[in-house]
Design a protein around this motif. Structure first.
Motif, PDB file in Angstrom:
ATOM      1  N   LEU A   1      98.932  49.468  20.091  1.00  0.00           N
ATOM      2  CA  LEU A   1      99.894  49.513  21.053  1.00  0.00           C
ATOM      3  C   LEU A   1     101.238  49.999  20.827  1.00  0.00           C
ATOM      4  O   LEU A   1     102.303  49.650  21.591  1.00  0.00           O
ATOM      5  CB  LEU A   1      99.964  48.204  21.541  1.00  0.00           C
ATOM      6  CG  LEU A   1      98.562  47.403  21.832  1.00  0.00           C
ATOM      7  CD1 LEU A   1      98.876  46.154  22.681  1.00  0.00           C
ATOM      8  CD2 LEU A   1      97.704  48.062  22.980  1.00  0.00           C
TER       9      LEU A   1
ATOM     10  N   VAL B   1     102.668  51.779  23.773  1.00  0.00           N
ATOM     11  CA  VAL B   1     102.911  50.831  25.093  1.00  0.00           C
ATOM     12  C   VAL B   1     104.129  50.290  24.846  1.00  0.00           C
ATOM     13  O   VAL B   1     105.142  49.885  25.687  1.00  0.00           O
ATOM     14  CB  VAL B   1     101.756  49.991  25.330  1.00  0.00           C
ATOM     15  CG1 VAL B   1     102.031  48.984  26.525  1.00  0.00           C
ATOM     16  CG2 VAL B   1     100.408  50.719  25.511  1.00  0.00           C
TER      17      VAL B   1
ATOM     18  N   SER C   1      98.325  45.102  28.253  1.00  0.00           N
ATOM     19  CA  SER C   1      97.623  45.810  27.067  1.00  0.00           C
ATOM     20  C   SER C   1      97.274  44.540  25.768  1.00  0.00           C
ATOM     21  O   SER C   1      96.215  44.714  25.198  1.00  0.00           O
ATOM     22  CB  SER C   1      98.340  46.797  26.572  1.00  0.00           C
ATOM     23  OG  SER C   1      98.703  47.570  27.465  1.00  0.00           O
TER      24      SER C   1
END
Length: 468
Positions: free
Chosen positions: A107, A110, A396
């Protein structure tokens, strides 16, 4: 993998024990100093810092211990934030020569999107310097995730972190009970701060999972530990962690019933585990009430409305009414800058210019305070752009956490996957009631738990996805 730097230390277990004992002494010493003497007191920490620097295990343990010491160095910058920097340095020194697999950090893109999305808010920041300093919370939140993800390679490493967390939890609860029963204190948190309610709730949830998935022979010590933690949670009289824990337990039961094909647990064990927690809680609440400790006093008071009008002095004891002032000012701030916000971490420094309250009420109930609700805080300070990016990031995290449950095969793998997934649920729910997870102690713990979840997913990917 353990680096060569740590292997050079003779008898590692003795060094680890020495480091932990030294940490206990130094951290206790720091708690006894007035706020003005903390900087000078840190000089006594030099031997501990030296030991921690060349032993990442000691550094990580001390960081876990520091979560229970609400030592404020500067505004919302806590001792744990500074020790996170030390942990990152220790990791770099002790792991730089280690051979590690080329695992991509989860991630990253993100999180970078979220981080970039809050930067435009500096345009409206009244105190950009303070906002920039407080932005270090986000960087350290990411940093502790990274080093834990890279360091943890097996279940033994995960269990060591959890064991340290449980140990300090139980010690704090024992001290809390001593304060209440021995010294007659009212609502207290031991040597920890108000975050202890969340610390205890998280430990209670982990204990429940050990009950459900553990062997029968080890259930007695788990139930005893669970009982101690429940007493600690009750004595804090903190409403939000109790409510969050109940919601998470409810969601856990639903999930396990619906996904019985992957959770590898008999419904009988699930029911017995949840019932054990509830029975222990009810019995202990009854015992505490019978000896004169009304542990639900604050819960009941939250539903009562003070019928007296606010006089000029602003006399009120209901926390919901005091927060109403903050939320009202926050709404005015959001209307002024809805797209990019008023400045990340900037509400405490800029709230006065959006306030329509009399000075006496503002100074007493709003000045220097955060908006209290995590999502509302992000919306006000980072605007709609930052808020959407934040939602994408936490979504996420949840998607990855629950994806790890589907990857797990053995009972141990499934139990840890469920623990980390539902602890993320706990924190994301808690953001509806508190913004403490965005800075200070809360951000460090969230980062630590997320890093452990990332590391566990890495272990599962390595074991199963590579095989497939």
């Amino acid at each position: 993998m353990v680096s060569e730097a740590e292997k050079l230390i003779p008898r590692p277990w003795r060094m680890y024990g020495f480091g932990v004992l030294l940490a206990v002494f130094v951290l206790y010493f720091l708690t006894q100093l007035p706020s003005g003497g903390l900087i000078y007191g840190l000089a006594f920490s030099i031997p501990l810092i030296a030991v921690m620097t060349f032993s990442f295990r000691i550094s990580l343990t001390v960081l876990v211990f520091s979560l229970f010491l609400d030592i404020n160095l500067f505004y919302l910058i806590k001792l744990s934030n500074i020790l996170t920097i030390q942990v990152i340095i220790s990791y770099w020194l002790t792991h730089r020569d280690a051979t590690v697999e080329n695992q991509l950090f989860p991630l990253k893109a993100v999180f970078l999107l979220f981080f970039i999305s809050v930067l435009p808010s500096f345009i409206n920041a009244v105190s950009p310097g303070m906002s920039l300093l407080m932005l270090s919370n986000l960087l350290l939140f990411w940093g502790i995730q990274f080093v834990v993800f890279k360091h943890v390679e097996d279940y033994a490493a995960l269990k060591r972190i959890i064991f340290a967390y449980f140990t300090i939890n139980v010690i704090n609860t024992v001290y809390l009970v001593y304060q209440v029963l021995g010294k007659g204190y009212g609502r207290t948190f031991g040597f920890s701060g108000i975050m202890f309610g969340d610390y205890a709730a998280i430990a209670i949830f982990i204990s429940l999972m050990y009950l459900i998935y553990g062997e029968k022979g080890g259930r007695v010590p788990i139930i005893l530990t669970l009982s101690v933690l429940v007493v600690g949670l009750f004595l804090t009289q903190t409403r939000n962690p109790m409510l969050n824990l109940l919601i998470v337990l409810f969601l856990l039961v639903i999930y396990m019933i619906r996904r019985g094909d992957i959770v590898l647990v008999k419904r009988r064990n699930l029911v017995l585990g949840v019932l054990t927690v509830l029975v222990v809680a009810v019995l202990l609440a009854g015992v505490l009430n019978s000896i004169g400790l009304d542990v639900f006093k604050r819960v009941e008071s939250s539903t009562e409305i003070d019928q007296k009008e606010l006089v000029e002095q602003g006399v009120t004891s209901n926390s919901l009414l005091t927060r109403f002032f903050i939320w009202q000012i926050g709404w005015e701030a959001f209307k002024a800058h809805p797209v990019i916000g008023i400045g990340i971490y900037g509400f405490p420094f800029t709230s006065e210019q959006y306030s329509q309250l009399p000075d006496i009420l503002y100074n007493r109930y709003v000045k220097t305070l955060t908006p209290h609700v995590g999502y509302y805080t992000v919306l006000i300070e980072a605007g709609i752009i930052g808020f959407i990016a934040f939602l994408v990031y936490i979504t996420s995290i949840l998607k990855m956490a629950f994806g790890a449950i589907r990857l797990a095969v053995t009972k141990e793998e499934v139990s840890f996957a469920i623990i980390f997934a539902f602890l993320q649920v706990y924190i994301i729910l808690s953001l509806l009631f508190s913004d403490a997870w965005l800075w200070g102690l809360g951000s460090v713990l969230w980062g630590l738990l997320t890093g452990m979840m990332f590391a566990h997913t890495k272990m599962l990917n390595r074991k199963y996805l590579d095989l497939r």
